[in-house]
Design an enzyme around this catalytic site. Structure first.
Site, PDB file in Angstrom:
ATOM      1  CB  THR A 128      -0.905   0.058   1.049  1.00  0.00           C
ATOM      2  OG1 THR A 128      -0.180  -0.061   2.351  1.00  0.00           O
ATOM      3  CG2 THR A 128      -1.915  -1.058   1.005  1.00  0.00           C
ATOM      4  CB  THR A 173      -3.265  -2.579   7.423  1.00  0.00           C
ATOM      5  OG1 THR A 173      -4.635  -2.454   8.030  1.00  0.00           O
ATOM      6  CG2 THR A 173      -3.350  -3.575   6.452  1.00  0.00           C
ATOM      7  CD  GLU A 200       1.732   5.323   6.693  1.00  0.00           C
ATOM      8  OE1 GLU A 200       0.927   4.629   5.925  1.00  0.00           O
ATOM      9  OE2 GLU A 200       1.376   5.581   7.649  1.00  0.00           O
ATOM     10  CG  ASN A 211      -0.863   8.273   8.064  1.00  0.00           C
ATOM     11  OD1 ASN A 211      -1.444   7.291   7.633  1.00  0.00           O
ATOM     12  ND2 ASN A 211       0.482   7.927   8.631  1.00  0.00           N
ATOM     13  CB  SER A 242      -7.252  12.891  -1.489  1.00  0.00           C
ATOM     14  OG  SER A 242      -6.552  13.234  -0.683  1.00  0.00           O
TER      15      SER A 242
END
Lengths: 459, 459
Positions: free
Chosen positions: B186, B230, B324, B454, B459
């Site tokens: 992802t 996740t 991230e 985040n 979008s």
């Protein structure tokens, strides 16, 4: 209020925190409690000259003030927490003064730290008028700032001593209270000071309070043992309340105020909320002050508890409002829970989720993250098919259901964005009839500025 | 690798994440387990053409593969979690295929979500060669991506069906494994694929695994019930292991690997780790595969458990490495604890503290925040005066004690900065002889990029 920067291949919009200075304003002199002298001075803990870093609060009432406190539950309690707890126990819930410094937390400072905290207590004790109290010490102490560094104690001692001279600034007017509130501040952007007038059994009383927060805010305090965050708060009232009842009222109030806010989910080594009730406005019976007591005046006590709770909520909300880097003020309500504790735990989890808070910052109605955070708390009997989530705008326009009985709604994203672009909004998570209990939490968003402020705090 | 921007009155240094592409590299074909066909395809869950979004893993072994899993403990389990759990129970720990999609989590999607997860299972079942197994379904399913949106199921079904045609890409070479790993991604910046060769009782076996993470990473998974984030992972081996022993080995391995990492402290609705053991390389006895079993071959089982744990740690670390916005890889070790659980809880708390992680990002040796985070976990009998904290560089230079037996050291800040400026470093918190248990956690820092990624994920 935003500017756009190009960062490598991507673009960052750095959204500034909304202006907050208007949350501090002048308060009427008549709304401050009688029988207190207060000030804030520059002792030199902070490097910048003229920045206030020591607050002094002295009760001048003949009646020995009752005192109560909620302290951090952190295993590494700072020296001032250990010392204040000890004094409160020795004095059976009485104290006559509070001394506070900002700029250095005096936490994890070994034996020297304990000596320094005691030195602050003794110097402040020396300012007090003689009393008939048998107590050895009369002052409670709080510190906030960097952990692991020793206090510049000689500067602080000198600063406190300056208040024994004719040049002292201890006073009872608004600007004295304002100075005290300013001396609490660390990364706070405005002093947090509020006052309140209330009536019990026909007598008018007042309370004033100041607190500070900004970062390390996720308190968890209890009776003589319960906050998480460097949250310091001090509430002063001229009502007379018995020590045990004062503690019970504070414990209740703190659970629903300071223990129901989160900036970053961090429990600090120093979190402390103190309350003094000096009885300076209390009715006298045969020349003696009658203290409000839960046992003998249940009704009066309930009014006091309710006033204290509402006041504590007001002070606690200011901390969230001024959370490090905060651009949003979000009220999280969880209802339909079997117990208050479960509702409170879920509200807390949502309020501390980094993913939820970054979505708030991005004004993204990402309710999936809210639900995911809620779901990480184990709730016996919870049926996901009964859970609903609603966004609540603060401008009295229509609320926006995003999940109803476990089924996602077809959400109007434009309307969702409209609500999330407000500075204040709310979220309601309904667990779907598991019970009738509810809890409310207040939190802020997680912004670039939080990272900036905390990525380089010590330098 | 940093650039400076002026933001209003202050300056922000946007430090870029270090390059990470080198963590993905070609692996020798001989190191992949026998008896698996795998691929990754673009089915159209993700908008960009050619970005892989569905992975397929099929066991071609005659031996019915044993399967084990650890799932999220979140109350709002995604549909694929519910379905996989059900199939695993029905089949008593056997499965022959795995189907994975990225781009949409199929979580909180109501009844439609359940139908979609089953559709993925049935379509993949249809790819399998006929078998004598009485099981109705043979495929386990995983999804990751945005919560609360339905899958574009017809696209996924069409994609899976393409693997029943001669044009199919299911294969067993490195590039097929690489495609499968890519389809897991992802916000990951590189595919996470590893392989390993090991020997038990003279027979050589292999395992390969892929996982994905990036955000919502703080797993808490248990036997058939335990991750938070996740995090999806899948480990395939050609060893033969009995279903119960495979589950026991996985539960142990996950606790010390995937349940010991944190990117942002978030438990996801989808976290799943699966393992298949198809016995394709197993020794046969009288023409029958002999499964490694805890009861009958303790020694063989212990070797398998240890290999699986080390492999799981390797895969879990890749997730932290690619957290991230991560610019640091930090190993947090807590020792001297009375139990593994207490050591693990303290390491977890330090690893999830926003203040600790922003200090890492700022390369600030703010050990006070480490201690404050540790102290928020209640540890009976803990004596703060016995606690020590040490920074451990990854370059074999001297370690740096910052707190020794509760007393802060006079820290060489230049040296501290030197250690924290490394991409990899460690922290050791010694509770001071409360016991001999220890736990290790792996975490990353909290950067501007985490907020950027985040604050605008959907979008």
């Amino acid at each position: 209020m935003s500017r756009v920067f190009r960062r490598f291949s991507s673009t960052i919009t750095l959204k500034a925190a909304p202006p907050k200075a208007h949350f501090h304003r002048a308060l009427p002199a008549s709304s401050f409690p009688k029988g207190y002298l207060v000030t804030g001075i520059h002792a030199g803990v902070k490097k910048k000259p003229d920045v206030l870093d020591v607050a002094l609060i002295v009760s001048t009432s003949d009646h020995p003030a009752a005192a109560a406190a909620c302290f951090t539950r952190n295993a590494f309690k700072a020296a001032p927490v250990v010392v204040s707890e000890q004094i409160l126990t020795q004095n059976r819930g009485r104290a006559r003064a509070v001394v506070v410094n900002s700029g250095c937390a005096n936490a994890v400072t070994g034996r020297q730290g304990m000596d320094d905290a005691w030195a602050m207590v003794r110097e402040t004790d020396a300012l007090l008028p003689p009393s008939t109290s048998p107590a050895e010490n009369h002052t409670l102490v709080m510190s906030t700032g960097v952990i692991g560094q020793n206090l510049p104690i000689s500067k602080i001692v000198q600063g406190i001593r300056s208040q024994a001279t004719p040049a002292r600034s201890l006073a009872s007017d608004f600007s004295a209270w304002e100075r005290a509130a300013q001396a609490f501040m660390t990364t706070d952007t405005f002093p947090k000071l509020r006052s309140r007038v209330f009536t019990i059994n026909g007598t008018e009383y007042r309370m004033a309070g100041m607190d500070k927060g900004a970062g390390m805010i996720h308190p968890n305090m209890g009776p003589s043992n319960a906050l998480h965050a460097t949250l310091l708060g001090c509430i002063l009232t001229d009502a007379a309340v018995s020590p045990q009842s004062l503690q019970n009222a504070l414990t209740y109030a703190v659970e629903r105020s300071f223990n129901s806010i989160s900036v970053d989910g961090e429990m600090s080594t120093n979190d402390t909320i103190l309350v003094l009730a000096n009885g300076a406005a209390a009715a006298k019976h045969d020349g003696k002050v009658v203290e409000i007591d839960e046992e003998t005046d249940k009704e009066g006590f309930e009014i006091f508890k309710s006033e204290l709770t509402q006041f504590a909520v007001e002070l606690a909300q200011l901390v969230v409002r001024d959370g490090e880097g905060a651009t949003k003020f979000v009220t999280v309500n969880v209802k339909g829970a079997p117990t208050y504790e479960i509702a409170h735990r879920i509200a807390s989890r949502i309020s501390t989720s980094a993913l939820v808070k970054t979505a708030f910052y991005g004004e993204d109605a990402n309710w999936g993250r809210i639900l995911s955070a809620a779901g990480s708390i184990s709730v016996p009997g919870l049926n996901p098919d009964k859970v609903s989530v609603t966004f609540l705008p603060s401008d009295n326009t229509a609320s926006l259901p995003v999940l109803v009985n476990g089924e996602p709604e077809s959400v109007d994203e434009v309307r969702a964005k409209e609500i999330l672009s407000l500075e204040d909004f709310g979220i309601c998570v309904d667990l779907g009839g598991l019970g009738n209990e509810e809890a409310t939490y207040w939190t802020c968003d997680f912004s670039y500025d939080y990272v900036r402020i905390n990525g380089d705090y010590r330098s």
